[in-house]
Scaffold this active site. Sequence first.
Site, PDB file in Angstrom:
ATOM      1  N   HIS A   1      44.660  37.174  27.101  1.00 51.84           N
ATOM      2  CA  HIS A   1      45.625  36.669  28.088  1.00 51.84           C
ATOM      3  C   HIS A   1      45.824  35.169  27.962  1.00 51.84           C
ATOM      4  CE1 HIS A   1      42.863  35.171  31.340  1.00 51.84           C
ATOM      5  NE2 HIS A   1      42.073  36.152  30.963  1.00 51.84           N
TER       6      HIS A   1
ATOM      7  N   ASP B   1      38.272  31.260  29.576  1.00 50.40           N
ATOM      8  CA  ASP B   1      38.995  32.378  30.204  1.00 50.40           C
ATOM      9  C   ASP B   1      40.464  32.042  30.327  1.00 50.40           C
ATOM     10  OD1 ASP B   1      39.708  34.607  31.613  1.00 50.40           O
ATOM     11  OD2 ASP B   1      38.671  34.047  33.458  1.00 50.40           O
TER      12      ASP B   1
ATOM     13  N   GLU C   1      47.467  37.939  33.762  1.00 51.20           N
ATOM     14  CA  GLU C   1      46.230  38.733  33.819  1.00 51.20           C
ATOM     15  C   GLU C   1      45.454  38.381  35.076  1.00 51.20           C
ATOM     16  OE1 GLU C   1      41.926  39.743  32.937  1.00 51.20           O
ATOM     17  OE2 GLU C   1      42.835  37.891  33.619  1.00 51.20           O
ATOM     18  N   GLU C   2      45.426  37.092  35.388  1.00 52.78           N
ATOM     19  CA  GLU C   2      44.597  36.618  36.497  1.00 52.78           C
ATOM     20  C   GLU C   2      45.107  37.078  37.859  1.00 52.78           C
ATOM     21  OE1 GLU C   2      41.801  35.571  36.070  1.00 52.78           O
ATOM     22  OE2 GLU C   2      41.615  34.374  34.241  1.00 52.78           O
TER      23      GLU C   2
ATOM     24  N   ASP D   1      38.656  38.727  25.814  1.00 52.40           N
ATOM     25  CA  ASP D   1      38.785  37.926  27.024  1.00 52.40           C
ATOM     26  C   ASP D   1      37.422  37.299  27.301  1.00 52.40           C
ATOM     27  OD1 ASP D   1      39.471  36.855  29.444  1.00 52.40           O
ATOM     28  OD2 ASP D   1      39.954  38.750  30.424  1.00 52.40           O
TER      29      ASP D   1
ATOM     30  N   HIS E   1      36.386  30.437  36.294  1.00 54.16           N
ATOM     31  CA  HIS E   1      37.486  30.191  37.241  1.00 54.16           C
ATOM     32  C   HIS E   1      37.393  28.831  37.940  1.00 54.16           C
ATOM     33  CE1 HIS E   1      39.023  34.605  37.605  1.00 54.16           C
ATOM     34  NE2 HIS E   1      39.076  34.127  36.399  1.00 54.16           N
TER      35      HIS E   1
HETATM   36 ZN   LIG Z   1      40.162  36.561  31.569  1.00 56.84          ZN
END
Ligand SMILES: [Zn+2]
Length: 506
Positions: free
Chosen positions: A261, A273, A305-306, A336, A434
């Site tokens: 992604h 990520d 994706e998130e 990922d 994140h």
């Molecule tokens: Zn991811």
Amino acid sequence: MRSTLTTCALLCAAAAPAVFAEDATKKLPPVKALALQKAISKKALSTKAHELEDLAYSTPGRNRVMGSEGHNSTVAWITGYLDEMSDFYTYEVQPFIALYSDANGTATADGDELEAEAFEYSPSGDVEADIVAVDNLGCEASDYPDEVDGAIALISRGECEFGLKTALAGGAGAVAAIIYNNEQGLIGGGTLGPPPRPEGEYVPVVGVARRTGNQILNALEDGAVTGTVTTVSDIHNVTTYNVIAETICGDHDNVLTLGAHSDSVIDGPGLNDDGSGTIGILEAAIQLSSYSTNNAVRFCWWSGEEFGLLGSTHYVETLNDTAGALDKIKLYLNFDMLASPNYIFATFDGDGSTFNLTGPPGSAEVETFYRQWFKRRGLNITATAFDGRSDYQAFADNGIPCGGLFAGADETKTPRLFKKFGGEQGETLDPNYHSALDNYDNLNFDAWVPIEKALVASIAEYATSFDSLPSAKKVRARGIEDGKLMRRALEDRPFVRRGHAKVWKV
Ligand SMILES: [Zn+2]
Ligand SMILES: *[C@@H]1O[C@H](CO)[C@@H](O)[C@H](O)[C@H]1NC(C)=O
Ligand SMILES: *[C@@H]1O[C@H](CO)[C@@H](O)[C@H](O)[C@H]1NC(C)=O
Ligand SMILES: *[C@@H]1O[C@H](CO)[C@@H](O)[C@H](O)[C@H]1NC(C)=O
Ligand SMILES: *[C@@H]1O[C@H](CO)[C@@H](O)[C@H](O)[C@H]1NC(C)=O
Ligand SMILES: *[C@@H]1O[C@H](CO)[C@@H](O)[C@H](O)[C@H]1NC(C)=O
Ligand SMILES: *[C@@H]1O[C@H](CO)[C@@H](O)[C@H](O)[C@H]1NC(C)=O
């Protein structure tokens, strides 16, 4: 641009019609795993990681979230590389409309400010009401007592996803919800997944620490507790983009598909990520362009994706409109998070032996391929569950064999994983998951380089032949039953179609 037919004929030994075959000097050699692996360098990965970080940091948001300038430029950056390989790949930029969300929230209980964080897709609101504890884990409508009507529902994390709990709270008449963690620390945000949901309308919702949840539960033993929940939410549609590239060479009826992604969360540049996967498949595409392949190879960079696997789900839905288009994908490989600081080497549990969630037929063989690759190099490898937290889900739902590699997200390094991989026992596999710290400096190349080599080895394997996977005939014969088996298992274990954002308990 030259016609693809001529280009392909000149470049692809395997596909060359006789009329062009004389021009042997221009034929590319068939792909070989060792040669591809040798071509992988830390430097090439690192240079692109810097480029990607620069794209994020040159925008006010310092991120690459779907719909942002940072994501737009990520898409342009990918297609820039593809443009340089127009002899070898055709590509499509697929736009789609997606619901974007950014939400902030605060909450109080008995006048005390709580440390809280809103969930994506929480609506805006500002309410004051009694707090009422929900039974069990709040995954069933029957867990919501009548007193929840008009109140703030207090719900434990666990078992099912945040979106379901929030919708059930709304369905039961709650005016807001507070979800408390079932492990140490703050929940730290997460996505509800785009509305609407059949169970009810979302209500303003924040996440708090387990300790906070327990304090409120204790106070409730002594009598009523009044709370407030205030959320400020920006929810709007954006146009965003998937990028789909495919080798000109190779059999387009038998396609190996790889995905990563291209979007980050709003809180950071998303270098691990999923900058690592984005760069991982891009670098693989670049190295592959020196070789010919029997099967066509498709590289996909998903957006959204998130926010809940939006891009990959959209792509599979559009393919589904064309008869037979999904059947041509013989294998989907997902990448990922490949450079996690406190890494593990993990591959999807295709045979279901670890997590009791079997992938579609063929997934077990792919798991074996990766296990053997690591084993032959004296490296340990472990399994990761098909838990619906990344972009393979839409492919798996359609019975396409799935696999891939993963270096860890918000899971903890258990003593068992510590024995196998070293690192920091008891710490998160990616402590910057994140966050703004998911940046270049925190990439772990000791994880990324071996994973990248395994990634290109799997391309060499399956771009050459799918013979090691069960034949189409065999899959057809068993397929429906195996497909059901996976779905049954997924239904039993609460499953959600969401991104690496935290959406369910584990
Ligand atoms: Zn991811
Ligand atoms: C992203 O690109 C599209 C056009 O491709 C444009 O409409 C949109 O405004 C861009 N978004 C940002 C934040 O630059
Ligand atoms: C949420 O808070 C951040 C940081 O203060 C801010 O940049 C953002 O605009 C806020 N979002 C909304 C929807 O208010
Ligand atoms: C977003 O777009 C969809 C159509 O793609 C539309 O149905 C929906 O109402 C829009 N939502 C908002 C909040 O604009
Ligand atoms: C694909 O299309 C078929 C028939 O049109 C439909 O039954 C099925 O639900 C679709 N699957 C997905 C994943 O969209
Ligand atoms: C692999 O794991 C075992 C424990 O299961 C450990 O003894 C060994 O050192 C590990 N090997 C590597 C290369 O980390
Ligand atoms: C695996 O899942 C199936 C289907 O949900 C269930 O019937 C079976 O008991 C599970 N097996 C184990 C060992 O948990």
